[in-house]
Design an enzyme around this catalytic site. Structure first.
Site, short mmCIF file in Angstrom:
data_model
loop_
_atom_site.label_atom_id
_atom_site.label_comp_id
_atom_site.label_asym_id
_atom_site.label_seq_id
_atom_site.Cartn_x
_atom_site.Cartn_y
_atom_site.Cartn_z
N LYS A 16 100.57 15.75 -35.97
CA LYS A 16 99.50 16.40 -36.76
C LYS A 16 100.07 17.34 -37.81
O LYS A 16 99.65 17.33 -38.97
CB LYS A 16 98.56 17.19 -35.82
CG LYS A 16 97.85 16.32 -34.79
CD LYS A 16 97.05 17.15 -33.80
CE LYS A 16 97.86 17.94 -32.82
NZ LYS A 16 98.64 17.17 -31.86
N LYS A 18 102.97 17.41 -39.31
CA LYS A 18 103.59 16.70 -40.44
C LYS A 18 102.53 16.18 -41.40
O LYS A 18 102.65 16.33 -42.63
CB LYS A 18 104.45 15.52 -39.93
CG LYS A 18 104.91 14.69 -41.11
CD LYS A 18 105.50 13.34 -40.84
CE LYS A 18 105.35 12.55 -42.14
NZ LYS A 18 106.26 11.44 -42.29
N GLY A 40 102.53 22.99 -30.71
CA GLY A 40 103.81 23.03 -31.42
C GLY A 40 103.74 21.95 -32.48
O GLY A 40 103.77 20.77 -32.17
N HIS A 41 103.55 22.36 -33.72
CA HIS A 41 103.37 21.40 -34.82
C HIS A 41 104.62 21.45 -35.70
O HIS A 41 104.95 22.49 -36.27
CB HIS A 41 102.11 21.75 -35.63
CG HIS A 41 100.84 21.58 -34.84
ND1 HIS A 41 99.60 21.83 -35.35
CD2 HIS A 41 100.65 21.17 -33.56
CE1 HIS A 41 98.69 21.57 -34.41
NE2 HIS A 41 99.31 21.18 -33.32
N THR A 131 101.50 24.85 -20.49
CA THR A 131 102.58 25.45 -21.25
C THR A 131 102.78 26.92 -20.86
O THR A 131 103.69 27.57 -21.36
CB THR A 131 102.28 25.39 -22.76
OG1 THR A 131 101.07 26.10 -23.02
CG2 THR A 131 102.14 23.95 -23.25
N GLN A 224 96.51 19.96 -29.83
CA GLN A 224 96.48 19.08 -28.65
C GLN A 224 95.96 17.69 -29.08
O GLN A 224 96.19 17.28 -30.20
CB GLN A 224 95.63 19.67 -27.51
CG GLN A 224 96.28 20.90 -26.86
CD GLN A 224 96.13 22.17 -27.66
OE1 GLN A 224 95.03 22.58 -28.00
NE2 GLN A 224 97.24 22.82 -27.94
N ARG A 303 110.31 20.34 -22.70
CA ARG A 303 110.17 19.41 -21.59
C ARG A 303 110.23 17.96 -22.09
O ARG A 303 109.80 17.66 -23.21
CB ARG A 303 108.80 19.60 -20.92
CG ARG A 303 108.69 20.88 -20.13
CD ARG A 303 107.32 21.01 -19.50
NE ARG A 303 106.26 21.17 -20.48
CZ ARG A 303 104.96 21.24 -20.18
NH1 ARG A 303 104.58 21.12 -18.92
NH2 ARG A 303 104.06 21.41 -21.11
N ARG A 305 108.97 14.43 -22.72
CA ARG A 305 107.64 13.85 -22.79
C ARG A 305 107.66 12.51 -22.08
O ARG A 305 108.63 11.75 -22.20
CB ARG A 305 107.23 13.64 -24.25
CG ARG A 305 107.02 14.94 -25.00
CD ARG A 305 106.69 14.69 -26.46
NE ARG A 305 106.55 15.94 -27.21
CZ ARG A 305 106.82 16.05 -28.52
NH1 ARG A 305 107.25 15.01 -29.20
NH2 ARG A 305 106.66 17.20 -29.13
#
Ligand code: GDP
Ligand code: IMO
Ligand code: MG
Length: 424
Positions: A16, A18, A40-41, A131, A224, A303, A305
Site C-alpha cells: 500500500k 509504495k 508498516g508501509h 504487533t 492492514q 517476523r 511472514r
C-alpha cells in the site's frame, strides 16, 4: 469531488505504501483513516528506503497535505520517533505544514501496550500474534467510551483523565500478575504529548469535506488488509478496526456517497503475519522460496511472514466488501523464479465445493482447490513498458481480471517507485 480509497485486499503488507507514494502526486490530500503504528508501509525511491507507521505515505510529495484521521489510534511516542527519523533524512512535515492530525483520533497510552502484551501472553498458543503496539486495548477503550482523544490533550483536566484511565488499566493488569514498571515510558509519553501539541489539529470531517467542495483531490490510505477487518476478517485473528471502505467513511467523516474510486491492492501470491487461518498457506519449500524471493519479513516486527498461493475466493470477498473499482497487483516479479504458479479458485468446505469465504474458517479449514498456471521465467524488475511484459504474465492478468470481475490498472514489478506499470 469524491474521495478515492486505496486499501489492501489480503492480510496486509500488499504494498500500500509504495502505491500511495506512486499515486500521491495526483492528490491534494492523503489521509490515513484507521489502524495505528501496527502498520508498516515501505516506500523506496532514489536508492533509499523508508518505513512509515502512522504518517501517511504522501509525506514525500511536496504538494500533498497529509492527514492522520479520526479513526486512527496514535502513540505519541512512536509518532515522534517516526517524525524525528524523517527529519534526519531531511523531511520535516511539521515545519513545512504538511501534516495535520484529527482531534478525534484516540491516544495509545503506555498501559495500553502493557495490556496488549499481558492479554497475548495469557492466550498462549491461541494468541492473535499482535504487533503489541496497544492497538486492541486502545480501540476497546474507544468503543467502551473510556478513551482519551488527541483533542483532550488541550483540556485543563487532561492529566486527571489520563490518571483515571491508567487506574482502570492497573486494576485490569493486576489480574494478569505483577505490573511492570512503566514510569520511564510514562515520562516519555508526556514529553511526546508536548511535541504532539506542536502539530496542527483539525476536525477531519470538516477538512475533508471542505477539500471536496473546493474541488481538491483526496486519497484515503488504508492500513492492514480486508481479511484483518474487525467485522469481516478471519475473526478473532484480526485487528481492531474496520480496514474496509466503510472504515474510510467513519475514519475521516465522509458520507458513503462521497466515495469515488476504490483501489484494491493484492500481491501476486499471499502472505499473513501473526496467527490465524490461511487456507492457501504453503508450509513447505515452495513457501520458503516465496518468503526468500519476496523478502517476506515484517516491516515493523521483523517476523517471518507466512506465504501461500493467491486465494481467489478471498479476493472476490474483499472486492465485494470494499466495492473495488480498480485493482493493483504487486510483487509479480517475485514469482519469476517459478516454472508454474497456482491460483486457488474454490474451496472444499464441509465436503462441498464453494467459491466464497464461509463464516468459520478457524475451526473448519477450507481445503483450497488450485489451478495450475504457466509461470514466466523472465525477470520483470527492469521492465518499463507494458509491451515488454512476457505473454505469460499478460495472460495471467487477463485470467485474474476475468476471475475477479475488476480491471487491473497497475502492475508493480519491484519495490522502487519507478518499478510500476500502468496497464491499458
Ligand atoms: P504495506 O504495509 O501494504 O505498505 O506493505 P509493506 O511495506 O509492509 O510490505 C511490502 C514489501 O514489499 C515492502 O518491503 C515493499 O518495499 C515491497 N514491495 C512493494 N511492491 C513490490 C513489488 O512489486 N515487488 C517487490 N519485489 N517488492 C515490492
Ligand atoms: P500494514 O498496514 C500485516 C496483524 C498482526 C496480527 C493482527 C493483530 O503494514 O499492512 P494488532 O497489532 O493489530 O493487534 O495485530 O494483525 N497486523 C498486520 N499484518 N500488516 C499490517 O499492517 C498489520 N497490522 C496488524 O500481525 O496478526
Ligand atoms: Mg506493512
Amino acid at each position: 469531488m469524491k474521495v478515492d480509497v486505496l486499501l489492501g485486499l489480503q492480510w496486509g503488507d500488499e504494498g500500500k505504501g509504495k502505491i500511495v507514494d506512486v499515486l500521491c502526486p495526483q492528490y491534494d490530500l492523503i489521509a490515513r483513516f484507521q489502524g495505528g503504528p501496527n502498520a508498516g508501509h515501505t516506500l523506496e525511491f532514489d536508492g533509499k528506503k523508508y518505513i512509515l507507521n502512522t504518517v501517511p505515505s504522501g509525506i514525500f510529495n511536496p504538494g500533498t497535505l497529509n492527514l492522520i484521521g479520526g479513526g486512527v489510534v496514535i502513540d505519541p511516542i512512536t509518532l515522534r520517533q517516526e517524525l524525528d527519523k524523517l527529519k534526519t533524512s531531511g523531511i520535516d512535515p511539521v515545519a513545512h505544514n504538511k501534516l495535520v492530525i484529527a482531534r478525534k483520533a484516540h491516544l495509545i497510552l503506555p498501559t495500553h501496550r502493557l495490556l496488549d502484551a499481558a492479554s497475548e501472553s495469557k492466550m498462549g498458543e491461541a494468541k492473535i500474534g499482535s504487533t503489541l503496539k496497544g492497538i486492541g486495548p486502545t480501540y476497546m477503550d474507544k468503543t467502551g467510551r473510556n478513551g482519551i482523544r488527541v483533542g483532550d490533550t488541550e483540556l485543563p483536566d487532561f492529566r486527571e483523565r489520563y490518571n483515571k484511565l491508567v487506574e482502570k488499566h492497573k486494576s485490569i493488569l493486576s489480574h494478569y500478575g505483577d505490573i511492570p514498571d512503566f514510569s520511564e515510558r510514562e515520562a516519555e509519553f508526556f514529553d511526546a504529548i508536548e511535541y504532539l501539541k506542536t502539530i496542527p489539529k483539525v476536525d477531519s470531517e470538516q477538512l475533508v469535506n471542505r477539500y471536496l467542495a473546493e474541488g481538491k483531490r483526496v486519497l484515503a490510505e488504508g492500513a492492514q488488509g480486508t481479511l484483518l477487518d474487525i467485522d469481516f476478517g478471519s475473526y478473532p485473528f484480526v485487528t481492531s478496526s474496520n480496514t474496509t471502505t466503510a472504515g474510510a467513511c467513519t475514519g475521516m467523516g465522509v458520507a458513503p456517497n462521497k466515495i469515488g474510486e476504490v483501489i484494491g491492492i493484492f500481491k501476486a501470491y499471499c502472505t499473513r503475519v501473526g496467527g490465524g487461518p490461511f487456507p492457501t498457506e504453503l508450509e513447505n519449500e515452495t513457501g520458503e522460496k516465496i518468503r526468500q524471493l519476496g523478502h517476506e519479513f515484517g516491516a515493523i516486527t521483523g517476523r517471518s511472514r507466512r506465504t501461500g498461493w493467491i486465494d481467489l475466493p478471498a479476493l472476490r470477498y474483499a472486492i465485494m466488501l470494499n466495492g473495488v473499482t480498480q485493482l493493483v497487483m504487486t510483487k509479480a516479479d517475485v514469482l519469476s523464479g517459478f516454472e508454474d504458479i497456482y491460483a486457488c479458485t474454490h474451496y472444499i468446505y464441509n465436503g462441498e465445493k464453494i467459491d466464497f469465504m464461509p463464516y468459520d474458517i478457524c475451526s473448519i479449514k477450507p481445503e483450497p482447490v488450485f489451478e495450475k498456471i504457466p509461470g514466466w521465467n523472465n525477470d520483470l524488475t527492469g521492465i518499463t513498458q507494458v509491451e515488454d511484459l512476457p505473454s505469460a504474465i499478460t495472460d495471467y492478468i487477463q485470467y485474474l481480471e476475468k476471475a475477479l470481475g475488476v480491471p487491473i490498472k497497475y502492475l508493480s514489478v519491484g519495490p522502487d517507485r519507478t518499478q510500476t506499470l500502468i496497464l491499458p
